[in-house]
Design a protein around this motif. Structure first.
Motif, short mmCIF file in Angstrom:
data_model
loop_
_atom_site.label_atom_id
_atom_site.label_comp_id
_atom_site.label_asym_id
_atom_site.label_seq_id
_atom_site.Cartn_x
_atom_site.Cartn_y
_atom_site.Cartn_z
N VAL A 130 27.25 42.65 48.62
CA VAL A 130 26.33 41.73 47.93
C VAL A 130 27.10 40.96 46.87
CG1 VAL A 130 24.25 41.49 46.52
CG2 VAL A 130 24.33 43.23 48.33
N SER A 131 27.88 41.71 46.10
CA SER A 131 28.62 41.11 45.00
C SER A 131 29.61 40.05 45.53
CB SER A 131 29.33 42.23 44.24
OG SER A 131 29.90 41.73 43.07
N MET A 132 30.36 40.40 46.57
CA MET A 132 31.36 39.47 47.09
C MET A 132 30.74 38.28 47.83
SD MET A 132 34.58 41.81 48.28
CE MET A 132 33.69 42.94 49.33
N ALA A 133 29.63 38.53 48.52
CA ALA A 133 28.99 37.46 49.29
C ALA A 133 28.54 36.30 48.40
CB ALA A 133 27.80 38.02 50.08
N ARG A 134 28.44 36.57 47.12
CA ARG A 134 28.01 35.51 46.20
C ARG A 134 28.96 34.32 46.24
NH1 ARG A 134 27.31 38.44 40.52
NH2 ARG A 134 29.24 39.45 41.21
N MET A 135 30.24 34.56 46.40
CA MET A 135 31.21 33.46 46.36
C MET A 135 30.94 32.44 47.47
SD MET A 135 33.14 33.64 43.78
CE MET A 135 33.76 34.75 42.50
N ARG A 136 30.73 32.97 48.66
CA ARG A 136 30.46 32.10 49.81
C ARG A 136 29.13 31.34 49.64
NH1 ARG A 136 31.69 32.10 55.68
NH2 ARG A 136 30.82 30.04 56.13
N THR A 137 28.12 32.08 49.21
CA THR A 137 26.79 31.47 49.03
C THR A 137 26.84 30.40 47.95
OG1 THR A 137 25.80 33.58 49.64
CG2 THR A 137 24.37 32.00 48.53
N TYR A 139 29.46 28.70 47.01
CA TYR A 139 30.23 27.57 47.53
C TYR A 139 29.31 26.63 48.31
CZ TYR A 139 33.43 24.89 50.41
OH TYR A 139 34.08 23.86 51.03
N GLU A 140 28.47 27.22 49.16
CA GLU A 140 27.57 26.39 49.97
C GLU A 140 26.52 25.71 49.10
OE1 GLU A 140 26.46 29.23 52.96
OE2 GLU A 140 28.43 29.04 53.92
N ALA A 141 25.96 26.46 48.15
CA ALA A 141 24.94 25.88 47.27
C ALA A 141 25.51 24.73 46.44
CB ALA A 141 24.36 26.96 46.35
N LEU A 142 26.72 24.89 45.98
CA LEU A 142 27.36 23.84 45.17
C LEU A 142 27.64 22.60 46.00
CD1 LEU A 142 29.78 26.20 43.24
CD2 LEU A 142 28.09 24.72 42.13
N GLY A 218 31.51 26.11 34.95
CA GLY A 218 32.32 24.91 34.98
C GLY A 218 31.58 23.75 35.60
N ASN A 219 32.32 22.67 35.85
CA ASN A 219 31.68 21.56 36.55
C ASN A 219 31.61 21.88 38.04
OD1 ASN A 219 34.03 20.63 37.95
ND2 ASN A 219 34.71 19.57 36.10
N VAL A 220 30.86 21.08 38.76
CA VAL A 220 30.59 21.40 40.17
C VAL A 220 31.88 21.39 41.00
CG1 VAL A 220 29.42 20.55 42.25
CG2 VAL A 220 28.17 20.72 40.08
N ALA A 221 32.73 20.40 40.79
CA ALA A 221 33.96 20.33 41.58
C ALA A 221 34.86 21.54 41.33
CB ALA A 221 34.71 19.03 41.27
N ALA A 222 35.01 21.91 40.08
CA ALA A 222 35.86 23.06 39.75
C ALA A 222 35.30 24.34 40.34
CB ALA A 222 35.99 23.19 38.23
N LEU A 223 33.98 24.48 40.32
CA LEU A 223 33.37 25.70 40.85
C LEU A 223 33.40 25.73 42.37
CD1 LEU A 223 30.37 26.31 38.43
CD2 LEU A 223 32.58 27.49 38.52
N ARG A 224 33.37 24.56 43.00
CA ARG A 224 33.55 24.52 44.46
C ARG A 224 34.92 25.09 44.81
NH1 ARG A 224 30.73 23.27 49.16
NH2 ARG A 224 31.99 21.46 49.75
N LYS A 225 35.93 24.66 44.04
CA LYS A 225 37.29 25.13 44.29
C LYS A 225 37.41 26.63 44.02
CE LYS A 225 41.83 23.98 42.41
NZ LYS A 225 42.60 22.98 41.65
N THR A 227 35.00 28.99 44.04
CA THR A 227 34.26 29.81 45.00
C THR A 227 34.91 29.76 46.38
OG1 THR A 227 32.71 27.97 45.30
CG2 THR A 227 32.05 29.73 43.78
N ALA A 228 35.47 28.61 46.76
CA ALA A 228 36.17 28.51 48.04
C ALA A 228 37.38 29.43 48.04
CB ALA A 228 36.61 27.07 48.30
N HIS A 229 38.14 29.40 46.96
CA HIS A 229 39.34 30.22 46.85
C HIS A 229 38.99 31.71 46.96
CE1 HIS A 229 43.38 31.28 45.22
NE2 HIS A 229 42.72 32.34 44.81
N CYS A 230 37.99 32.13 46.21
CA CYS A 230 37.63 33.55 46.20
C CYS A 230 37.04 33.98 47.54
CB CYS A 230 36.66 33.85 45.06
SG CYS A 230 37.41 33.63 43.44
N ALA A 231 36.17 33.15 48.12
CA ALA A 231 35.57 33.51 49.41
C ALA A 231 36.65 33.62 50.48
CB ALA A 231 34.52 32.48 49.80
N LEU A 232 37.61 32.71 50.46
CA LEU A 232 38.69 32.76 51.45
C LEU A 232 39.56 34.01 51.26
CD1 LEU A 232 40.28 31.45 53.76
CD2 LEU A 232 41.62 30.21 52.03
N GLY A 233 39.91 34.30 50.02
CA GLY A 233 40.70 35.50 49.73
C GLY A 233 39.99 36.76 50.21
N GLN A 234 38.70 36.82 49.98
CA GLN A 234 37.92 37.99 50.41
C GLN A 234 37.92 38.11 51.93
OE1 GLN A 234 34.84 37.94 46.58
NE2 GLN A 234 34.10 37.25 48.56
#
Ligand code: UDP
Ligand code: MN
Length: 298
Positions: A130-137, A139-142, A218-225, A227-234
């Motif tokens: 649940v905790s890790m899935a937040r990054m992907r979710t 990313y999509e919401a942003l 952060g701003n939306v663009a920075a948070l997209r980056k 969350t994408a980075h963390c979701a990919l690493g996971q």
């Protein structure tokens, strides 16, 4: 006074959301990083200037929180009520609640310019998932409605509550929270992922601070980056059959090592009363709820 913060004069004088910073008001703590980002402590900023600047820019600020499984009953109501009282008062705010049971989200009466959206997500059998899935979710919401309606977003754990004003002084392009248990520890003791096979790995000598995944923004663009980075690493770790020691927090720490945050929040912004009394903690803004894992985790 600049002697306290010799490398940071530029950002110290130009952070629109804190006014002119006053690092010398807190000579006993670190008020800037080696790369010139302010670390904001109580009384180093002017909350009124920050408020006016956010108003002037007509900002909308998002707050995301996940309440999946038993975390919903246990924490969500108090989290939201306290956020309504203390988070970005007088600004336009959108709360995003991600949950597996949208119908169970408590009804809230919100002030003008504030609204709450409920987004369905699926449950996971392990709390770590649940905790890790937040990054992907996130990313999509942003990349969707949240990213369109918000200028800045804070992403928080639900197992905490606001206890003091949390306003636009906390805004910046990329915001990291100093972990209240680790902010005074020597670097070699910090609980980074050390297994080199993990995408989150930091070697000895790497890492600036240990950041808390219970709050980042952060701003939306920075948070997209981010969350994408963390979701990919996971995902890479999962494909290798490994999991970082502190899950999404390990990947977040790797990201902030590679891409430096532009503002750090002192532990006053996310404090744990279990730590006990500390002279440098003047005014906690957010407090951890007691960890009652037996009640909320499987
Ligand atoms: N979470 C949730 N349901 C779960 C596990 C986690 O909603 O079953 C969300 C919740 O927002 C929680 C966050 O994920 O605050 C991180 O998990 P937790 O707070 O338990 O981790 P810790 O702070 O102890 O590292
Ligand atoms: Mn938590």
């Amino acid at each position: 006074p600049m002697g306290i913060c010799p490398t940071a004069t530029t950002s110290l004088l130009t952070d629109n959301f804190t006014g002119i910073l006053r690092p010398w008001a807190r000579p006993e703590v670190l008020t800037c990083t080696s790369w010139g980002a302010p670390i904001i402590w109580d009384s180093t900023f002017d909350p009124h200037v920050a408020k006016q600047e956010a108003k002037r820019q007509n900002l909308t600020i998002g707050l995301t929180v996940f309440a999946v499984g038993r975390y919903l009953e246990k924490y969500l109501k108090r989290f939201l009520e306290s956020a309504e009282q203390h988070f970005m008062v007088d600004q336009s705010v959108v709360f995003y609640v991600f949950t597996d049971r949208p119908e169970a989200v408590p009804h809230m009466t919100l002030g003008p310019g504030r609204l709450l959206r409920v987004e369905p997500v699926q449950g996971e059998s392990r709390w770590q998932d649940v905790s890790m899935a937040r990054m992907r979710t996130l990313y999509e919401a942003l990349g969707g409605q949240l990213g369109q309606e918000a200028d800045y977003v804070f992403c928080l754990d639900v197992d905490q509550r606001f206890t003091g004003n949390f306003g636009p002084e906390a805004l910046a392009d990329l915001v990291a929270q100093l972990h209240s248990w680790h902010y005074h520890w020597p670097r070699w003791l910090l609980p980074y992922e050390r297994d080199k096979r993990s995408a989150a790995a930091l070697s000895w000598g790497e890492g600036d601070f240990y950041y808390h995944a219970a709050l980042f923004g952060g701003n939306v663009a920075a948070l997209r980056k981010l969350t994408a980075h963390c979701a990919l690493g996971q995902q890479l770790d999962r494909e290798r059959g490994i999991e970082a020691v502190w899950h999404d927090e390990s990947h977040l720490n790797k990201f902030f090592w590679l891409y430096k945050p532009t503002k750090l929040l002192s532990p006053e912004f996310c404090w744990d009363l279990q730590i006990g009394w500390r002279t440098e903690i003047h005014h906690p803004r957010l407090l951890w709820e007691p960890k009652e894992y037996a009640l909320v985790r499987n």
